[in-house]
Write an enzyme that holds these catalytic residues in place. Structure first.
Site, PDB file in Angstrom:
ATOM      1  N   ASN A  92       0.848  -1.198   0.000  1.00 52.12           N
ATOM      2  CA  ASN A  92       0.000   0.000   0.000  1.00 52.12           C
ATOM      3  C   ASN A  92       0.878   1.239   0.000  1.00 52.12           C
ATOM      4  OD1 ASN A  92      -2.837   1.074   0.270  1.00 52.12           O
ATOM      5  ND2 ASN A  92      -1.774   2.230   1.857  1.00 52.12           N
ATOM      6  N   TYR A 105       0.308  10.161   4.202  1.00 54.41           N
ATOM      7  CA  TYR A 105      -0.020  10.461   5.596  1.00 54.41           C
ATOM      8  C   TYR A 105       1.064  11.381   6.150  1.00 54.41           C
ATOM      9  CZ  TYR A 105      -1.798   5.654   4.680  1.00 54.41           C
ATOM     10  OH  TYR A 105      -2.338   4.525   4.123  1.00 54.41           O
ATOM     11  N   TRP A 135      -1.369   7.942  10.077  1.00 55.41           N
ATOM     12  CA  TRP A 135      -2.369   7.234   9.278  1.00 55.41           C
ATOM     13  C   TRP A 135      -3.626   7.153  10.114  1.00 55.41           C
ATOM     14  CZ3 TRP A 135       1.930   3.194   8.589  1.00 55.41           C
ATOM     15  CH2 TRP A 135       2.170   2.518   9.778  1.00 55.41           C
ATOM     16  N   ASP A 145      -5.090  22.032   9.475  1.00 57.44           N
ATOM     17  CA  ASP A 145      -5.478  20.965   8.537  1.00 57.44           C
ATOM     18  C   ASP A 145      -6.327  21.473   7.380  1.00 57.44           C
ATOM     19  OD1 ASP A 145      -5.655  18.239   7.682  1.00 57.44           O
ATOM     20  OD2 ASP A 145      -5.421  17.681   9.791  1.00 57.44           O
TER      21      ASP A 145
HETATM   22  C1  LIG Z   1      -1.874  16.763   1.302  1.00 57.75           C
HETATM   23  C2  LIG Z   1      -2.572  15.575   1.893  1.00 57.75           C
HETATM   24  C3  LIG Z   1      -2.287  15.167   3.181  1.00 57.75           C
HETATM   25  C4  LIG Z   1      -2.913  14.072   3.750  1.00 57.75           C
HETATM   26  N1  LIG Z   1      -2.618  13.703   5.033  1.00 57.75           N
HETATM   27  C5  LIG Z   1      -3.204  12.611   5.570  1.00 57.75           C
HETATM   28  C6  LIG Z   1      -2.861  12.189   6.879  1.00 57.75           C
HETATM   29  O1  LIG Z   1      -2.065  12.803   7.572  1.00 57.75           O
HETATM   30  N2  LIG Z   1      -3.455  11.067   7.371  1.00 57.75           N
HETATM   31  C7  LIG Z   1      -4.364  10.340   6.633  1.00 57.75           C
HETATM   32  O2  LIG Z   1      -4.846   9.326   7.124  1.00 57.75           O
HETATM   33  N3  LIG Z   1      -4.714  10.732   5.388  1.00 57.75           N
HETATM   34  C8  LIG Z   1      -4.154  11.844   4.835  1.00 57.75           C
HETATM   35  N4  LIG Z   1      -4.482  12.230   3.572  1.00 57.75           N
HETATM   36  C9  LIG Z   1      -5.496  11.460   2.822  1.00 57.75           C
HETATM   37  C10 LIG Z   1      -4.967  10.131   2.324  1.00 57.75           C
HETATM   38  O3  LIG Z   1      -3.778  10.314   1.608  1.00 57.75           O
HETATM   39  C11 LIG Z   1      -6.023   9.462   1.440  1.00 57.75           C
HETATM   40  O4  LIG Z   1      -7.156   9.197   2.243  1.00 57.75           O
HETATM   41  C12 LIG Z   1      -5.538   8.184   0.776  1.00 57.75           C
HETATM   42  O5  LIG Z   1      -6.547   7.706  -0.078  1.00 57.75           O
HETATM   43  C13 LIG Z   1      -5.218   7.101   1.767  1.00 57.75           C
HETATM   44  O6  LIG Z   1      -4.734   5.970   1.089  1.00 57.75           O
HETATM   45  P1  LIG Z   1      -5.005   4.496   1.613  1.00 57.75           P
HETATM   46  O7  LIG Z   1      -6.452   4.191   1.317  1.00 57.75           O
HETATM   47  O8  LIG Z   1      -4.074   3.668   0.809  1.00 57.75           O
HETATM   48  O9  LIG Z   1      -4.727   4.449   3.071  1.00 57.75           O
HETATM   49  C14 LIG Z   1      -3.863  13.345   2.998  1.00 57.75           C
HETATM   50  C15 LIG Z   1      -4.147  13.739   1.690  1.00 57.75           C
HETATM   51  C16 LIG Z   1      -3.522  14.848   1.132  1.00 57.75           C
HETATM   52  C17 LIG Z   1      -3.852  15.252  -0.272  1.00 57.75           C
HETATM   53 MN   LIG Z   2      -4.432   2.169  -0.673  1.00 56.51          MN
END
Ligand SMILES: Cc1cc2nc3c(=O)[nH]c(=O)nc-3n(C[C@H](O)[C@H](O)[C@H](O)COP(=O)(O)O)c2cc1C
Ligand SMILES: [Mn+2]
Length: 486
Positions: free
Chosen positions: A168, A172, A186, A283
């Site tokens: 994955n 985060y 995460w 945020d």
């Molecule tokens: C700039 C930015 C920062 C982000 N920071 C976080 C974070 O700190 N924690 C989190 O859980 N998701 C964060 N996200 C959202 C995740 O990247 C997004 O939900 C992603 O789909 C998660 O991937 P996964 O499904 O593989 O876990 C952020 C997104 C962006 C665009």
């Molecule tokens: Mn994913």
């Protein structure tokens, strides 16, 4: 031609007049953030800070911060082109006859080009630091005055599902605690957190390998934020987006691979069970997210290119860079959503709704209660489950026009009858829910009500002047001299 790496993308932005270099010293503590905020709010360019205070590494910010830059990143004229390519794949069926099958070959070749490949070495290994390294050598931003510290805001965080072995990659944020440790933010619904939970439950290891890549070709960076189903490899989707496989290289100190062309890689582990206070952090809600306990990332090795670029972003009161990244997701994922829910004609997530607070949905209504069926389906659909407010309108309403939706929806609802409340998981960033991650959500059925839904009064037409009168007045308008701008 796919971008080979981040600097290829920087060159493309520069050629299109979409990037401004800042040759003098600017402080990564608050000053770069203020530049980035002003630039995105005024439709300004991406920024490359060549002399961030306290570091020799330049800082790239706002590289995705407009629709044009998103199109440049994905190498398309319109992000709708990506949606079209996805639709073509979804509709792909084995055609009849030899000629038809031959015509399929390029599509099949295109499909073969999406899987990542493993290479034995790559530019991200030009410098390997196993002992003498410090995260403070990187120009990591402090974004807002009440932030708990400096945060890496645009990382690609790699981990492996211990049950399936699948990779994955999620974006985060990482709060820098000291030279070699950061937070690992995460959120509980995300895949990194799920891998962590499964490893802990298995009890076979004390540590979970994690690798963080910062800066790569734009499609690969972008894939980290996509709301994909669990166990669907972001690197494969990146390969699809850039139409070229992502080359992956093994880490030095942990059992993971990272994009070989990354600018900077942090290798390390998360100690299972170890938590530390993380945040507050300004945020993307436009508020500070509250501090909370999150796992800790221990860096064991840093590798980087000879002259790395540090890629970052800031989030804050909308619209920010992430709004444009999210807008592209909205467009790209619509065909996938329509695979499950073909009655959906269009969706929109206005900037003020910060993705999870508001989704506007236009449907072709076919049976009583249809709008509510669509709401429940969205609440059951991946990260769309976070949608705090879903407004469902008929297909003749243009959901891209927030004024039209507000006007028609507010006219069409009898609130007690048309609002649906449910309880369930909410976004970790929601500061108003009764509990963290758990709260209520609201659906508004703003479609025209039917007799079969118990509505027996007449439903009025929207007011519109007749074409005949409009044509006549077009002429009279000119005669009156009213088309001359004063
Ligand atoms: C700039 C930015 C920062 C982000 N920071 C976080 C974070 O700190 N924690 C989190 O859980 N998701 C964060 N996200 C959202 C995740 O990247 C997004 O939900 C992603 O789909 C998660 O991937 P996964 O499904 O593989 O876990 C952020 C997104 C962006 C665009
Ligand atoms: Mn994913």
């Amino acid at each position: 031609m796919a971008y080979g790496d981040l600097r290829d993308f920087v060159r493309a932005l520069e050629q299109r007049g979409e990037l401004k270099r800042i040759p003098f010293e600017v402080d990564p503590v608050l000053e770069i953030a203020e530049f980035a905020d002003r630039s995105v709010k005024s439709g300004g360019p991406a920024l490359l800070f060549e002399k961030p205070k306290g570091s020799s590494i330049p800082v790239l910010i706002n590289a995705f911060a407009s629709m044009r830059r998103m199109e440049t990143a994905l190498e398309v004229d319109s992000v709708e082109d990506v949606a079209r390519r996805i639709s073509e794949f979804l509709e792909m069926r084995m055609p009849e006859g030899l000629i038809g099958k031959l015509k399929m070959l390029p599509k099949l070749a295109e499909m073969g080009a999406v899987f990542p490949s493993i290479v034995s070495n790559g530019p991200c290994k030009e410098v390997i630091l196993r002992d003498n390294f410090s995260l403070f050598d990187l120009p990591i931003l402090k974004c807002w005055p009440q932030d708990a510290g400096r945060f890496i805001t645009l990382p690609m965080v790699f981990s492996r599902n211990p049950d399936t072995g699948k990779r994955n990659c999620g974006c985060y944020r990482l709060q820098v605690f000291d030279e070699r440790t950061t937070g690992m933010h995460w959120q509980t619904h995300k895949q990194g957190a799920e891998h962590y939970r499964r490893m802990r439950a298995a009890g076979t290891s004390k540590r979970m390998d994690v690798a963080v890549a910062i800066g790569a070709d734009p499609a690969t960076m972008y894939s980290a934020i996509l709301p994909l189903p669990p166990d669907l490899d972001e690197m494969m989707i990146a390969g699809f987006l850039r139409q070229k496989p992502v080359e992956m290289v093994k880490c030095e100190t942990c059992d993971l691979e990272v994009p070989a062309q990354s600018e900077i890689v942090l290798e390390g582990y998360v100690e299972l069970g170890e938590l530390r206070r993380e945040g507050p952090f300004g945020d993307h809600t436009g508020f500070y997210s509250l501090d909370d306990d999150y796992p800790v990332f221990h860096v064991t090795c840093i590798t980087h290119r000879k002259d790395p670029i540090y890629a970052t972003t800031i989030v804050g009161p909308p619209p920010m860079e992430d709004f444009y990244m999210g807008k592209a997701i909205e467009r790209i994922f619509l065909p996938l959503m329509r695979l499950q829910l073909p009655e959906i004609r269009d969706i929109a997530m206005p900037a003020e709704g910060i993705f999870h607070n508001l989704i506007l949905v236009a449907i072709r209504k076919s049976y009583p209660g249809h709008a509510r069926k669509v709401m429940h389906a969205i609440w059951g659909l991946g990260q769309a489950m976070f949608s705090k407010c879903i407004v469902v309108v008929d297909e003749d309403v243009n959901v891209q026009d927030t004024h039209e939706v507000a006007w028609k929806a507010l006219n069409n609802i009898d609130p007690e009858r048309d609002i649906q409340f449910v309880l369930g998981p909410v976004d970790s960033l929601d500061h108003s829910s009764r509990l963290a991650n758990y709260g209520s959500k609201m659906g508004i059925d703003a479609t025209r009500k039917w007799a079969t839904e118990g509505f027996n009064r007449p439903w009025p037409d929207v007011i519109r002047m007749s074409d005949e009168v409009r044509a006549r007045v077009d002429e009279l308008w000119k005669r009156a001299g009213l088309d001359v701008k004063i």
